[in-house]
Design a protein around this motif. Structure first.
Motif: not given
Length: 141
Positions: A56-57, A59-61, A63, A106-107
């Motif tokens: 997630s971090v 890819s910025g998406l 999960q 993502p954060d």
């Protein structure tokens, strides 16, 4: 003159002792295999959660790791379907709108929650922090 050798009773006694020893050994091996399957299932679940956070971090998406509680399965994005032993109970507590899943953002944060896994008197807890998305495994007393 007395003949050397073993009596039938002595031979039967040795066979019975060997059978008892094999029974004890097989019971011990069975318990050891069960414990190994438990440890592997715990590692697999923790690994899937940590991997989903990392993905997630990077890819910025968002999960999600989804759990099929009746089927004793879990699925993380891009990973093989995971399983846990049927006699290892799992209880999932997470955000209500996700269903049986833990989401990572993502954060680095997550939906948070915890998983309780138990078999007999043994129990483990996997905590997923909502602020940092950290995943921790601990054995419960």
């Amino acid at each position: 003159m007395k003949a050397a050798g073993f009596t039938l009773l002595e031979l039967l006694l040795v066979i019975v002792l060997m059978a008892v020893a094999l029974g004890v050994l097989s019971f011990g091996l069975g318990r050891g295999l069960e414990a190994a399957r438990e440890r592997q299932a715990l590692r697999d679940i923790v690994g899937a959660l940590r991997q989903a956070r990392t993905q997630s971090v990077l890819s910025g998406l968002p999960q999600e790791v989804r759990f099929d509680l009746p089927g004793h399965r879990f699925q993380a994005p891009g990973q093989a379907l995971g399983h846990w032993p049927a006699d290892l109970g799992l209880q999932l507590t997470t955000a209500a709108d996700l269903g049986a899943a833990v989401a990572f953002f993502p954060d680095g944060s997550s939906s948070g929650g915890h998983l309780l896994l138990a078999r007999g008197a043994q129990a483990w807890r996997i905590d997923v922090g909502w602020l940092l998305g950290d995943v921790r495994l601990q054995a419960l007393p």
